[in-house]
Design an enzyme around this catalytic site. Structure first.
Site, PDB file in Angstrom:
ATOM      1  N   LYS A 141      -8.939 -30.307  13.373  1.00  0.00           N
ATOM      2  CA  LYS A 141     -10.559 -30.587  13.630  1.00  0.00           C
ATOM      3  C   LYS A 141     -10.568 -31.835  13.503  1.00  0.00           C
ATOM      4  CE  LYS A 141     -11.817 -27.851  10.570  1.00  0.00           C
ATOM      5  NZ  LYS A 141     -10.976 -27.309   9.729  1.00  0.00           N
ATOM      6  N   ARG A 183     -19.881 -22.474   8.889  1.00  0.00           N
ATOM      7  CA  ARG A 183     -18.893 -21.744   8.552  1.00  0.00           C
ATOM      8  C   ARG A 183     -19.361 -20.114   7.939  1.00  0.00           C
ATOM      9  NH1 ARG A 183     -13.840 -25.271   6.376  1.00  0.00           N
ATOM     10  NH2 ARG A 183     -14.804 -27.295   6.998  1.00  0.00           N
ATOM     11  N   ARG A 215      -0.447 -34.195   4.818  1.00  0.00           N
ATOM     12  CA  ARG A 215      -1.617 -35.193   5.350  1.00  0.00           C
ATOM     13  C   ARG A 215      -1.832 -36.320   4.150  1.00  0.00           C
ATOM     14  NH1 ARG A 215      -6.928 -32.391   6.700  1.00  0.00           N
ATOM     15  NH2 ARG A 215      -6.608 -31.312   4.958  1.00  0.00           N
ATOM     16  N   ARG A 268      -5.844 -35.757  -0.359  1.00  0.00           N
ATOM     17  CA  ARG A 268      -7.305 -35.268  -0.619  1.00  0.00           C
ATOM     18  C   ARG A 268      -7.101 -34.294  -1.967  1.00  0.00           C
ATOM     19  NH1 ARG A 268      -9.858 -32.529   4.495  1.00  0.00           N
ATOM     20  NH2 ARG A 268     -10.145 -30.828   3.275  1.00  0.00           N
ATOM     21  N   ARG A 282      -8.385 -21.696   0.574  1.00  0.00           N
ATOM     22  CA  ARG A 282      -9.110 -22.378   1.828  1.00  0.00           C
ATOM     23  C   ARG A 282      -9.155 -21.286   2.877  1.00  0.00           C
ATOM     24  NH1 ARG A 282      -7.267 -28.327   1.515  1.00  0.00           N
ATOM     25  NH2 ARG A 282      -8.212 -28.413   3.541  1.00  0.00           N
TER      26      ARG A 282
END
Ligand code: AP5
Length: 222
Positions: free
Chosen positions: A18, A94, A129, A158, A169
């Site tokens: 995203k 969401r 990431r 993160r 998640r």
């Protein structure tokens, strides 16, 4: 008469791409990128009570309560730059209740993009990431490596980007996504997110161009 700007929602599992696609969309279409996750991380950085509470939920891979998220996103959507340039809402809504909060304000997207990526790729994307705290750019050690050593040495990870947390998640995502999609069925645009970021963007671009075309044809003043 200036035509009404684009209104776009983008959704997909954690690490489906995203944020990466929003950067490309913003560059081409000039929309204001509003990321619910980024708003929450900015709130955490201020050290506020809301930020502390949000972090507890984010660490468990759960949705942050509506009383924090809904207000934050609504406030951002009311800013004048959004009205002028259009919006690109990333990671919101969401849940059914979050979508209804916008429906009640008659805030609706022209298109609801859903990025579809296989679970195996999602885990690999999360674990690799990295973020550049200086530019905010998203990297991946294998798929989008940093351009030079200086950038490489300052990259951060993160707090919720571990294999264990991404599984939580993902579960939260699958529990909620169908009820959100049900509200936006008429503007749903599914994109295969397993391809390279350029190929994924080409698909999204096609969808957005066709929305723009339709808007022009519908607007008698243009
Ligand atoms: P949020 O920050 O929104 O995280 P997320 O949904 O888990 O999504 P990510 O930001 O992890 O991934 P992305 O899809 O943007 O992928 P990216 O482009 O970085 O939310 C975090 C938490 O905040 C939630 O868990 C929740 O607790 C809370 N929250 C947020 N919104 C909320 C809401 N509305 N209500 C309640 N709580 C909320 O890409 C990932 C990696 O893959 C990168 O390394 C990238 O380089 C790489 N990559 C991207 N595209 C490709 C490609 N095509 N090929 C190969 N690699 C690629």
């Amino acid at each position: 008469k200036k035509e009404e700007p684009l209104k776009v929602m983008i959704s997909g599992a954690p690490a489906s791409g995203k944020g990466t696609q929003c950067e490309l969309i913003k560059n081409k279409f000039g929309l204001v990128h509003i990321s619910a996750g980024d708003l929450l991380r900015a709130e955490i950085a201020t050290g506020s009570e809301n930020g502390k509470k949000a972090k507890e939920f984010m660490e468990k891979g759960m949705l942050v309560p509506d009383e924090i998220v809904v207000m934050m996103v609504k406030q951002r959507l009311m800013q004048p730059d959004v009205e002028q340039h259009g919006w690109l809402l990333d990671g919101y809504p969401r849940s059914f209740s979050q979508a209804m909060a916008l429906e009640n304000l008659e805030i609706r997207p022209d298109i609801f993009i859903l990025l579809e990526v296989s679970d195996e790729s999602l885990v690999e994307r999360v674990v690799g990431r990295r973020l550049d705290p200086v530019t905010g750019k998203i990297y991946h050690l294998k798929y989008s490596p940093p351009e030079n050593d200086e950038i490489a040495s300052r990259l951060t990870q993160r707090f919720d980007d571990t294999e264990e947390k991404v599984k939580l998640r993902l579960k939260t995502h699958y529990q909620n996504v169908e009820s959100v999609i049900s509200i936006y069925e008429s503007v749903l645009y599914k994109v295969n997110g397993n391809a390279s970021k350029e190929e994924v963007f080409a698909e999204i671009d096609k969808g957005l161009m066709s929305v723009l075309e339709n808007k022009r044809n519908l607007d008698p003043a243009s």
